[in-house]
Design a protein around this motif. Structure first.
Motif, PDB file in Angstrom:
ATOM      1  N   ALA A   1       0.824  -1.211   0.000  1.00  0.00           N
ATOM      2  CA  ALA A   1       0.000   0.000   0.000  1.00  0.00           C
ATOM      3  C   ALA A   1       0.854   1.254   0.000  1.00  0.00           C
ATOM      4  O   ALA A   1       0.501   2.270  -0.623  1.00  0.00           O
ATOM      5  N   ASN A   2       1.976   1.208   0.683  1.00  0.00           N
ATOM      6  CA  ASN A   2       2.870   2.367   0.746  1.00  0.00           C
ATOM      7  C   ASN A   2       4.115   2.166  -0.111  1.00  0.00           C
ATOM      8  O   ASN A   2       5.149   2.787   0.126  1.00  0.00           O
ATOM      9  N   GLY A   3       3.999   1.300  -1.110  1.00  0.00           N
ATOM     10  CA  GLY A   3       5.108   1.050  -2.007  1.00  0.00           C
ATOM     11  C   GLY A   3       5.810  -0.260  -1.698  1.00  0.00           C
ATOM     12  O   GLY A   3       5.580  -0.894  -0.671  1.00  0.00           O
ATOM     13  N   GLY A   4       6.644  -0.668  -2.608  1.00  0.00           N
ATOM     14  CA  GLY A   4       7.396  -1.905  -2.437  1.00  0.00           C
ATOM     15  C   GLY A   4       7.096  -2.925  -3.521  1.00  0.00           C
ATOM     16  O   GLY A   4       6.207  -2.737  -4.365  1.00  0.00           O
TER      17      GLY A   4
ATOM     18  N   ILE B   1      -5.767 -14.847  -8.609  1.00  0.00           N
ATOM     19  CA  ILE B   1      -5.214 -13.743  -7.800  1.00  0.00           C
ATOM     20  C   ILE B   1      -4.930 -12.548  -8.685  1.00  0.00           C
ATOM     21  O   ILE B   1      -5.216 -11.398  -8.324  1.00  0.00           O
ATOM     22  N   TYR B   2      -4.381 -12.800  -9.844  1.00  0.00           N
ATOM     23  CA  TYR B   2      -4.106 -11.703 -10.786  1.00  0.00           C
ATOM     24  C   TYR B   2      -5.402 -10.976 -11.157  1.00  0.00           C
ATOM     25  O   TYR B   2      -5.466  -9.742 -11.156  1.00  0.00           O
ATOM     26  N   LYS B   3      -6.443 -11.751 -11.473  1.00  0.00           N
ATOM     27  CA  LYS B   3      -7.717 -11.133 -11.853  1.00  0.00           C
ATOM     28  C   LYS B   3      -8.305 -10.322 -10.701  1.00  0.00           C
ATOM     29  O   LYS B   3      -8.854  -9.236 -10.907  1.00  0.00           O
ATOM     30  N   GLU B   4      -8.191 -10.823  -9.483  1.00  0.00           N
ATOM     31  CA  GLU B   4      -8.690 -10.092  -8.326  1.00  0.00           C
ATOM     32  C   GLU B   4      -8.013  -8.733  -8.205  1.00  0.00           C
ATOM     33  O   GLU B   4      -8.666  -7.714  -7.950  1.00  0.00           O
ATOM     34  N   LEU B   5      -6.710  -8.712  -8.376  1.00  0.00           N
ATOM     35  CA  LEU B   5      -5.973  -7.449  -8.264  1.00  0.00           C
ATOM     36  C   LEU B   5      -6.304  -6.520  -9.422  1.00  0.00           C
ATOM     37  O   LEU B   5      -6.502  -5.315  -9.248  1.00  0.00           O
ATOM     38  N   LEU B   6      -6.356  -7.090 -10.630  1.00  0.00           N
ATOM     39  CA  LEU B   6      -6.608  -6.269 -11.808  1.00  0.00           C
ATOM     40  C   LEU B   6      -8.007  -5.662 -11.760  1.00  0.00           C
ATOM     41  O   LEU B   6      -8.191  -4.449 -11.981  1.00  0.00           O
ATOM     42  N   GLU B   7      -8.979  -6.482 -11.441  1.00  0.00           N
ATOM     43  CA  GLU B   7     -10.359  -5.992 -11.407  1.00  0.00           C
ATOM     44  C   GLU B   7     -10.619  -5.098 -10.210  1.00  0.00           C
ATOM     45  O   GLU B   7     -11.563  -4.299 -10.222  1.00  0.00           O
TER      46      GLU B   7
ATOM     47  N   PHE C   1      -5.871  -2.365  -9.004  1.00  0.00           N
ATOM     48  CA  PHE C   1      -4.546  -2.264  -8.385  1.00  0.00           C
ATOM     49  C   PHE C   1      -3.734  -1.148  -9.026  1.00  0.00           C
ATOM     50  O   PHE C   1      -3.609  -1.075 -10.254  1.00  0.00           O
ATOM     51  N   ASP C   2      -3.181  -0.304  -8.201  1.00  0.00           N
ATOM     52  CA  ASP C   2      -2.421   0.854  -8.671  1.00  0.00           C
ATOM     53  C   ASP C   2      -0.925   0.542  -8.597  1.00  0.00           C
ATOM     54  O   ASP C   2      -0.276   0.782  -7.583  1.00  0.00           O
TER      55      ASP C   2
ATOM     56  N   PRO D   1      19.662  -7.775 -10.645  1.00  0.00           N
ATOM     57  CA  PRO D   1      20.803  -7.139  -9.966  1.00  0.00           C
ATOM     58  C   PRO D   1      21.208  -5.799 -10.568  1.00  0.00           C
ATOM     59  O   PRO D   1      21.915  -5.036  -9.932  1.00  0.00           O
ATOM     60  N   HIS D   2      20.773  -5.522 -11.808  1.00  0.00           N
ATOM     61  CA  HIS D   2      21.164  -4.264 -12.455  1.00  0.00           C
ATOM     62  C   HIS D   2      19.989  -3.302 -12.568  1.00  0.00           C
ATOM     63  O   HIS D   2      20.023  -2.370 -13.366  1.00  0.00           O
ATOM     64  N   ALA D   3      18.944  -3.503 -11.764  1.00  0.00           N
ATOM     65  CA  ALA D   3      17.740  -2.678 -11.915  1.00  0.00           C
ATOM     66  C   ALA D   3      18.006  -1.211 -11.624  1.00  0.00           C
ATOM     67  O   ALA D   3      17.605  -0.324 -12.384  1.00  0.00           O
ATOM     68  N   GLY D   4      18.666  -0.927 -10.518  1.00  0.00           N
ATOM     69  CA  GLY D   4      19.008   0.456 -10.197  1.00  0.00           C
ATOM     70  C   GLY D   4      17.782   1.349 -10.093  1.00  0.00           C
ATOM     71  O   GLY D   4      16.784   1.034  -9.438  1.00  0.00           O
ATOM     72  N   GLU D   5      17.826   2.479 -10.781  1.00  0.00           N
ATOM     73  CA  GLU D   5      16.743   3.461 -10.724  1.00  0.00           C
ATOM     74  C   GLU D   5      15.470   2.970 -11.411  1.00  0.00           C
ATOM     75  O   GLU D   5      14.416   3.585 -11.253  1.00  0.00           O
ATOM     76  N   ASP D   6      15.553   1.920 -12.196  1.00  0.00           N
ATOM     77  CA  ASP D   6      14.372   1.420 -12.904  1.00  0.00           C
ATOM     78  C   ASP D   6      13.444   0.618 -12.004  1.00  0.00           C
ATOM     79  O   ASP D   6      12.339   0.257 -12.425  1.00  0.00           O
ATOM     80  N   ARG D   7      13.869   0.320 -10.794  1.00  0.00           N
ATOM     81  CA  ARG D   7      13.025  -0.477  -9.887  1.00  0.00           C
ATOM     82  C   ARG D   7      11.742   0.305  -9.587  1.00  0.00           C
ATOM     83  O   ARG D   7      11.779   1.450  -9.148  1.00  0.00           O
ATOM     84  N   PRO D   8      10.578  -0.326  -9.835  1.00  0.00           N
ATOM     85  CA  PRO D   8       9.308   0.387  -9.656  1.00  0.00           C
ATOM     86  C   PRO D   8       9.029   0.729  -8.196  1.00  0.00           C
ATOM     87  O   PRO D   8       9.513   0.060  -7.268  1.00  0.00           O
ATOM     88  N   HIS D   9       8.207   1.759  -8.012  1.00  0.00           N
ATOM     89  CA  HIS D   9       7.785   2.135  -6.663  1.00  0.00           C
ATOM     90  C   HIS D   9       6.845   1.082  -6.083  1.00  0.00           C
ATOM     91  O   HIS D   9       6.925   0.752  -4.892  1.00  0.00           O
ATOM     92  N   ARG D  10       5.957   0.565  -6.919  1.00  0.00           N
ATOM     93  CA  ARG D  10       4.996  -0.446  -6.452  1.00  0.00           C
ATOM     94  C   ARG D  10       4.862  -1.504  -7.547  1.00  0.00           C
ATOM     95  O   ARG D  10       4.503  -1.193  -8.679  1.00  0.00           O
ATOM     96  N   MET D  11       5.134  -2.757  -7.210  1.00  0.00           N
ATOM     97  CA  MET D  11       5.112  -3.823  -8.216  1.00  0.00           C
ATOM     98  C   MET D  11       4.752  -5.140  -7.561  1.00  0.00           C
ATOM     99  O   MET D  11       5.171  -5.427  -6.428  1.00  0.00           O
ATOM    100  N   VAL D  12       3.971  -5.949  -8.255  1.00  0.00           N
ATOM    101  CA  VAL D  12       3.609  -7.285  -7.792  1.00  0.00           C
ATOM    102  C   VAL D  12       3.870  -8.291  -8.915  1.00  0.00           C
ATOM    103  O   VAL D  12       3.463  -8.069 -10.058  1.00  0.00           O
ATOM    104  N   VAL D  13       4.553  -9.364  -8.582  1.00  0.00           N
ATOM    105  CA  VAL D  13       4.761 -10.480  -9.505  1.00  0.00           C
ATOM    106  C   VAL D  13       4.050 -11.690  -8.924  1.00  0.00           C
ATOM    107  O   VAL D  13       4.343 -12.111  -7.798  1.00  0.00           O
ATOM    108  N   ILE D  14       3.110 -12.230  -9.681  1.00  0.00           N
ATOM    109  CA  ILE D  14       2.387 -13.439  -9.269  1.00  0.00           C
ATOM    110  C   ILE D  14       2.894 -14.577 -10.145  1.00  0.00           C
ATOM    111  O   ILE D  14       2.808 -14.513 -11.378  1.00  0.00           O
ATOM    112  N   ALA D  15       3.439 -15.608  -9.530  1.00  0.00           N
ATOM    113  CA  ALA D  15       4.102 -16.671 -10.292  1.00  0.00           C
ATOM    114  C   ALA D  15       3.797 -18.021  -9.678  1.00  0.00           C
ATOM    115  O   ALA D  15       3.336 -18.132  -8.537  1.00  0.00           O
TER     116      ALA D  15
END
Length: 967
Positions: A607-610, A625-631, A634-635, A663-677
């Motif tokens: 909720a506060n990033g991550g 789970i993906y559909k629940e978040l998408l519908e 999810f911001d 390991p090379h993400a650097g500044e490209d790392r998103p403020h808020r991101m979820v990976v469902i796998a």
């Protein structure tokens, strides 16, 4: 020939014996002696340019210093059995001159069961002469199976007795002709006579298997009529002419071995600091030092935390072992296709540091390699991929791991063009020059991949080399002369381990060094692997107790020397590269396939990033789970990864995740991101998450998933995620407090391992109450606690509360594992009671039911046969690929670019659809004659985007992937 003491009649008869018919040899008959000499000449090229120094030394030892000459002879003599009526009568046109020369026969059997094959005929012809003229039944006993087995299977001695007296040839004329063929060939390659060929020693059984593979390799190369044109005039047949032809063919095929006379590194750690450019961590240095210290080839087991750099240390150790023991290449075995692709690129970069041209000798062995940009650039002449090194361009490609127990390997039928002249290959449209230096496409033919000097692929290829299947000797020959590295070795279940143990036994006897890598290896498995390798090395069953490691990381070394077994571990604790940190664990009770509670927990956690990584054990649950978040609106950045995505989507998403979270993400790392796998994210997926939500899994796999948490140093995280945190779901309290698991989880892993894992989590997270309710100690110290947790999870001591059905679950597990182990025995390369047999005689005592690569994959993974299909959409007037590319009225494909787009829609169907897919699916009419497509099944979706497959409604959603609705 007359000068060799042969009568003029014998000379005439031998000069008429044919080895390759005009019908099957490009329109030109090739005499038998010509083919034998061609094969011997190819063997000479292999000896000079391909076979490892270690194997050459062994052949020198058993032949009295004449290893090259003896290798040429044993490869060339393979087809001497064609000098018999059963073969010479196969083609009436070719038989006419033979009959005219006085070599006649009576009525031959037509019953297939009584048919006399030329491979066993050769053994029947040679065995009496070996015993009589060599004066050694021992020498004859290990050599004749090499001839009898050159078509892929080793018969028993009773199988080389003719079932019909006409098939082998009766009378003095046939006897004289058969002796003449052997004698003329033997003297032509350089021996004085047949008696002079006698070996002075014997190769070990595993070495015989490798030699048999080299014989098959030489035969296959020499049988290529486009390079060895038929010679029907005996005056044109000579060993000098055969050498000229072999040298030309070898060059045009671009065949070569790997390292030749690889020098020892000048400094002990140069392979790490110089070639790989790393600042050695203590665990990496320990592995390399152990490679230096081993007196003979042996087994190295490296155990270290996730992200420790084990694979780079393994490559450095491989260089040391290869230089010390005369080896010429490396095979790196990975658990899945997805893990193979980045490792392929890492090995490419490493191999170039020895010699840039060696990159063309690195093969990628899995069925979706066509989608790897680097493989296509090197092997198909495409432009080299660019990119910024993060994996978004030309980095990760297709592939992925098994979901819900699915088999990973997806074979593509490439035999239609692999092994042919590059000039004859289907046009790539990319301007490749067939005459230029480049890769040897011959190695990409069926069963040949491991023969390439360097290879990266799924572990299936190693396991295939331990199966009793046709041409297993080719696979094993590819492993001999290499260093074998097996990553994530713990990933093999009890069934797969039967083949892994069998492979280790054969590799130990062949003197092939093996490096096993794991972060979570149970001690019992470590002991099993050590015993298998050392038993092979010593030629007898051995149990050599492995000392308790002093700490973690650690390296175990095992080998056999001087008739005794040695097993050692790191005598002192090896420092990990990063300090252990407390990882908090808490429960999120939920077994609902819809996953609404998990989706809500995800929203709260970021909720506060991550960055949240969600790993579940079922594709449908991940999709829900993906559909629940998408519908739910999810911001943030939302990603879905599982094995039922088509190849293109899976490649793109994997690359994007690695780019954003690698390991090379650097500044490209998103403020808020979820990976469902699904499970494909639990190993060799180099991403860094702030919080992990995971279905319960066995303790070692749960720890692997935790290895994706706070993985990289220097990552900037929101304040709420300063400490790593895990929510464990996929379980809830059942009756009397006994945990209830997801049905999919229990089906995949079994109840016992889940109960043990739940008990270990409960020690720190408390009972199955509300989320986050736990005792004062609510964390594991990672990586320090890893060895103890794994050992406890798989140990003998009780872990679960008394009211849990642990004993009952254990009994069911034991019975199931015993059953699976027995089922594996049916396909193992050698029956346990026959391991002590010194020769290959009778190795293929019952063959194997596995007839195709796909079936063999299912054999080594104990999985159901699954089907890969290419998604095609039916539209008015024809078909389109999954991405909308127009195909044509009948699915026609005009060029390779369209083929690539179409093949990007390849998806593996779940096992439950296999029967329906095999019955209902097939290639489109327009795919006929297209090598990559003509044997592919098309999953044709109607205009509404769905179709019935059997009784199930199947659709493909560009976001969710393959969706199966049970009707």
């Amino acid at each position: 020939m007359a000068a060799m003491g042969l009568s003029s009649e014998a000379v005439e008869r031998v000069s008429q014996l044919w080895g390759k018919s005009a019908v099957r040899n490009g329109g030109r008959t090739h005499l038998l002696l010509g083919h034998l000499l061609d094969t011997a000449a190819v063997a000479a090229e292999m000896w000079d340019r391909y076979v490892s120094a270690a194997f050459r030394r062994r052949l020198d030892e058993v032949s009295g210093g004449r290893g090259r000459l003896w290798f040429m002879w044993v490869c060339g003599i393979h087809d001497c059995g064609k000098a018999c009526p059963a073969f010479q009568a196969v083609d009436a046109a070719e038989a006419a001159p033979v009959l005219a020369a006085g070599l006649t026969w009576g009525r031959l059997p037509t019953n297939r069961r009584r048919r006399w094959r030329h491979d066993v005929a050769g053994a029947a012809l040679l065995l009496p002469r070996m015993v009589a003229e060599w004066g050694s039944e021992e020498a004859a006993g290990w050599v004749w199976p090499l001839v009898a087995g050159h078509h892929g299977a080793f018969p028993s001695v009773c199988d080389i007795r003719p079932s019909h007296r006409e098939v082998q040839g009766r009378g003095a004329s046939w006897e004289e002709a058969q002796r003449a063929v052997v004698d003329v060939f033997t003297r032509a390659v350089g021996f004085e006579d047949f008696a002079d060929v006698r070996p002075v020693g014997a190769l070990r059984k595993a070495e015989q298997l490798a030699l048999s593979g080299f014989i098959v390799m030489a035969d296959w190369i020499a049988s290529d009529s486009s390079r060895f044109t038929g010679l029907s005039d005996a005056k044109l047949v000579s060993f000098g002419e055969a050498r000229r032809r072999a040298q030309g063919a070898w060059g045009r095929l671009r065949l070569r071995g790997g390292w030749r006379d690889l020098p020892l590194p000048k400094k002990r750690l140069d392979p790490l600091t110089g070639r790989l450019g790393v600042r050695p961590r203590a665990s990496q240095q320990e592995l390399v030092e152990r490679a230096w210290a081993m007196p003979v080839p042996g087994l190295l087991v490296a155990e270290a935390p996730m992200g420790e750099g084990k694979t780079k240390a393994a490559l450095a150790a491989a260089e040391v072992l290869a230089a010390r023991f005369g080896l010429h290449g490396v095979f790196v075995a990975m658990p899945t296709q997805a893990t193979s692709d980045p490792m392929y690129e890492q090995v490419l970069e490493w191999v170039r540091t020895f010699e840039p041209e060696l990159e063309s000798q690195v093969a990628l062995l899995h069925g979706r390699r066509r989608f790897n940009a680097w493989w296509r650039a090197i092997w198909e002449g495409e432009p080299r991929p660019g990119g910024d090194g993060c994996g978004c361009e030309g980095g990760a490609s297709s592939g992925g791991g098994p979901d819900e127990g699915e088999d990973d390997f997806g074979a593509i039928d490439e035999d239609a063009w692999y092994g042919r002249d590059p000039a004859e290959l289907p046009s790539t449209g990319r301007g490749a020059d067939p005459a230029a230096d480049g890769p040897a496409h011959w190695f990409l033919g069926s069963k040949r991949g491991l023969l390439a000097a360097f290879a990266v692929g799924t572990v299936d290829h190693l396991l295939h080399a331990a199966t009793r299947t046709r041409h297993v000797m080719l696979r094993f020959a590819g492993l001999s002369g290499k260093v074998v590295v097996v990553d994530e070795v713990h990933a093999a279940d009890v069934y797969m381990r039967q083949f892994l143990v069998e492979a280790l036994r054969w590799l130990g006897q062949a003197g092939v060094p093996v490096v096993l890598l794991s972060a979570t290896l149970p001690p019992s498995q470590r002991q099993t692997f050590v015993d298998a390798y050392v038993s092979g090395a010593l030629g007898t069953d051995v149990h050599e107790p492995v000392p308790e490691p002093a700490g973690y990381p650690c390296v175990t070394v095992a080998y056999g020397v001087g008739g005794r077994a040695v097993a050692e571990t790191s005598p002192e604790a090896v420092e990990s590269w990063r300090e252990s940190v407390p990882v908090e664990l808490a429960w999120l009770p939920d077994v609902d396939r819809a996953g609404a509670r998990v989706a809500e927990a995800v929203r709260r956690s970021v909720a506060n990033g991550g960055v949240a990584l969600v790993v579940v054990n079922q594709v449908a649950r991940a999709q829900a789970i993906y559909k629940e978040l998408l519908e739910g609106g999810f911001d943030g950045s939302l990603h879905l990864l599982h094995a039922r995505l088509c190849a293109a989507h899976r490649a793109d998403r994997t690359a994007e995740c690695l780019c954003l979270l690698g390991p090379h993400a650097g500044e490209d790392r998103p403020h808020r991101m979820v990976v469902i796998a699904t499970q494909l994210a639990e190993q060799s997926f180099d991403v860094d998450a702030d919080v992990l939500i995971t279905d319960l899994a066995p303790a070692d796999l749960l720890l692997q998933r935790i290895g994706r948490l706070h993985r990289h140093s220097g990552t900037r995280r929101p304040d709420a995620h300063r400490a790593p945190r895990v929510l464990v779901t996929g379980v809830t309290a059942g009756r009397d407090g006994v945990p209830r698991f997801l049905g999919a989880s229990e089906a995949i892993y079994g109840k016992w391992s889940l109960l043990r894992a739940a008990a270990l989590v409960m020690e720190v997270a408390g009972p199955f109450g509300g989320e986050g309710q736990g005792p004062p100690r609510s964390s594991w110290s990672i990586p320090a606690d890893v060895p103890e947790l794994v050992a406890t999870a798989y140990g003998d001591a009780a872990v679960c509360p008394p009211d849990w059905p642990e004993a009952e679950a254990w009994e069911r597990r034991q019975a199931a594992e015993l059953k699976r182990a027995r089922e594996a025995e049916e396909f193992l390369l050698c029956r346990q009671r026959e391991w002590a047999s010194p020769t290959l005689e009778g190795l293929h005592y019952a063959g194997s039911r596995a007839a195709t690569e796909e079936q063999l994959d299912a054999v080594v993974r104990d999985g159901e046969v699954t089907v890969e299909a290419v998604i095609v959409r039916r539209v008015p007037g024809g078909y389109r690929a999954h991405d909308g590319t127009w195909l044509g009225v009948h699915g026609e494909v005009d060029d390779d670019e369209v083929t690539d787009r179409l093949m990007g829609g390849t998806v593996r169907l779940p096992p439950g659809l296999t029967d329906a897919a095999q019955a209902e699916l097939g290639p489109l009419p327009g795919w006929a004659g297209r090598p990559w497509l003509q044997h592919r099944s098309a999953l044709v979706l109607e205009e509404g985007g769905t179709r019935l497959l059997g009784t199930d409604l199947v659709s493909y959603d560009d976001v969710l992937g393959l969706v199966v609705e049970r009707q």
